[in-house]
Design a protein around this motif. Structure first.
Motif, PDB file in Angstrom:
ATOM      1  N   MET A 101     -19.363 -68.885 -63.913  1.00 52.78           N
ATOM      2  CA  MET A 101     -18.418 -69.671 -64.713  1.00 52.78           C
ATOM      3  C   MET A 101     -17.968 -70.925 -63.969  1.00 52.78           C
ATOM      4  O   MET A 101     -17.796 -71.992 -64.572  1.00 52.78           O
ATOM      5  CB  MET A 101     -17.200 -68.818 -65.086  1.00 52.78           C
ATOM      6  CG  MET A 101     -17.506 -67.696 -66.057  1.00 52.78           C
ATOM      7  SD  MET A 101     -16.024 -66.770 -66.575  1.00 52.78           S
ATOM      8  CE  MET A 101     -15.251 -67.950 -67.689  1.00 52.78           C
ATOM      9  N   VAL A 105     -18.127 -75.379 -64.929  1.00 54.20           N
ATOM     10  CA  VAL A 105     -16.952 -76.240 -65.122  1.00 54.20           C
ATOM     11  C   VAL A 105     -17.365 -77.710 -64.969  1.00 54.20           C
ATOM     12  O   VAL A 105     -17.987 -78.087 -63.979  1.00 54.20           O
ATOM     13  CB  VAL A 105     -15.836 -75.890 -64.114  1.00 54.20           C
ATOM     14  CG1 VAL A 105     -14.647 -76.844 -64.278  1.00 54.20           C
ATOM     15  CG2 VAL A 105     -15.372 -74.451 -64.295  1.00 54.20           C
ATOM     16  N   LEU A 111     -10.678 -73.981 -65.100  1.00 50.46           N
ATOM     17  CA  LEU A 111     -10.948 -72.554 -65.224  1.00 50.46           C
ATOM     18  C   LEU A 111      -9.829 -71.823 -64.488  1.00 50.46           C
ATOM     19  O   LEU A 111      -9.504 -72.170 -63.349  1.00 50.46           O
ATOM     20  CB  LEU A 111     -12.306 -72.200 -64.597  1.00 50.46           C
ATOM     21  CG  LEU A 111     -12.662 -70.702 -64.521  1.00 50.46           C
ATOM     22  CD1 LEU A 111     -12.868 -70.125 -65.921  1.00 50.46           C
ATOM     23  CD2 LEU A 111     -13.907 -70.483 -63.648  1.00 50.46           C
TER      24      LEU A 111
END
Length: 391
Positions: A101, A105, A111
């Protein structure tokens, strides 16, 4: 210490330690978002610099276990609304899924990592946990003053892994205001210290003696000082094991020519309850078995005079049990006095700030610190691990 504005943040993965440990009700609704709003200037600056922002925080005390009632999910939703920008929540704060993840970004995007304290290693300042957390980013920013007195992994352990590290705008503001108020104050400097216990503030009082021109003492802790001077305070809360310490502190204050102001009257009550029978009495006339629960009107007048020509005021701790309206007048009066003073006013501690909010004077205080324990440790003359780690 490097200034945040001196860092090259363009396209850089930036790990930001924030304090999003906000109060929530049983339904999971945030009841006070002040800590989130205080972080917005730093986040908006990072967004404007096209940084890739990785936020990390703790929530509550899950004690190293994955307890979802302490999830940061409500914070992610609320922050998205405040920033008008999506803030996804990662399922954890370290691990392969989080790493995937983080890579996704984009510049100027955010995040939020899941609660750091789902891992016991966070509070233990574990080196491997610190390494894994630091590996997510290229730049480190600490904007969490309220936890900077804790030598935790996200506050201290990660910092050696970053060549580029700096305080956030909020943390820098905390440092600057404290320096102006304590290290280099306009004088007279008056400290207003209250709260429940001498034991929690004795070291701060000792350190402040060398810095202040006047010291005002209130709250339940004042009872210990009054009893040390021979007054009968009835059934009021007193720390009998600290009577000698209180006497010694007053003696040293006199030697340093620091004027100490103690209550001359109190609001005494027959019980600690909203419907208690209460009255204003001098400190010589507290009825047997009654409790001193607030400073009285004569004390307010005395303390007002002590603040009259102050150029700097530092306030930590309420003057009484302000949560109950019957015993809030002393604290409310001092909030109005501090706000009206032609002085730099700095307050710290959850109870002090809550009292100022209750008084409606928050906008008239120069600076309200976001850290209770951290603020108190600075008053004690200690160097905070989180700030030292940035140097």
């Amino acid at each position: 210490m490097t200034n945040l504005r001196d860092l090259n943040l363009q396209g850089k993965r930036t790990l930001v330690r924030v304090d999003f440990n906000v109060p929530m009700n049983d339904r999971g609704d945030i009841t006070d978002d002040l800590r989130i709003r205080m972080a917005l200037p730093t986040l908006e600056y990072l967004i404007g610099q096209n940084a890739k922002i990785i936020l990390c925080s703790h929530m509550g005390r899950p004690k190293g276990k994955r307890a979802m009632e302490f999830s940061l999910a409500p914070v992610a939703v609320h922050l998205s609304q405040l920033l008008h920008k999506a803030v996804p929540l990662a399922p954890d704060c370290i691990g392969p899924e989080v790493e995937k993840m983080v890579v996704q970004v984009q510049n100027g995007e955010l995040l939020l990592l899941e609660n750091l304290r789902f891992h016991a290693e966070e509070e233990k300042n574990d080196p491997e946990f610190s390494r894994q957390l630091a590996a997510l980013a290229e730049v480190y920013v600490n904007d969490a003053f309220a936890v900077s007195h804790r030598a935790h992994a996200s506050v201290v352990g990660v910092t050696p892994h970053f060549a580029a590290r700096a305080p956030g705008l909020l943390l820098q503001k905390e440092i600057d205001y404290f320096h102006r108020a304590i290290d280099n104050p306009a004088r007279p400097l008056v400290a207003l210290i209250g709260g429940a216990k001498v034991s929690g503030k004795l070291q701060a009082l000792e350190n402040m003696l060398a810095r202040v021109d006047r010291l005002i003492l209130g709250g339940a802790m004042a009872n210990t000082f009054l009893k040390s001077q021979g007054f009968d305070v009835g059934a009021s809360k007193v720390e009998d094991d600290l009577l000698d310490s209180a006497r010694n502190l007053l003696r040293r204050a006199a030697e340093r020519k620091v004027k100490v102001y103690l209550p001359v009257d109190v609001i005494a009550a027959d019980s600690f309850a909203p419907d208690a029978v209460s009255m204003a009495v001098t400190i010589q006339d507290i009825p047997k078995g009654w409790l001193a629960l607030d400073i009285g009107p004569a004390s307010v007048q005395c303390f007002r005079e002590a603040l009259a020509d102050a150029k700097t005021i530092v306030w930590n701790g309420p003057m009484g049990a302000f949560e109950m309206d019957a015993f809030s007048r002393g604290t409310m009066a001092m909030a109005h006095e501090v706000a009206a003073a032609h002085a730099l006013s700095v307050t710290g501690g959850g109870d002090s700030n809550a009292a100022i909010e209750k008084s409606g004077e928050a906008d008239n205080i120069s600076y309200m610190s976001t850290g209770g324990g951290a603020f108190l440790e600075l008053m004690e003359g200690k160097e905070l691990p989180g700030i030292k780690a940035l140097q």
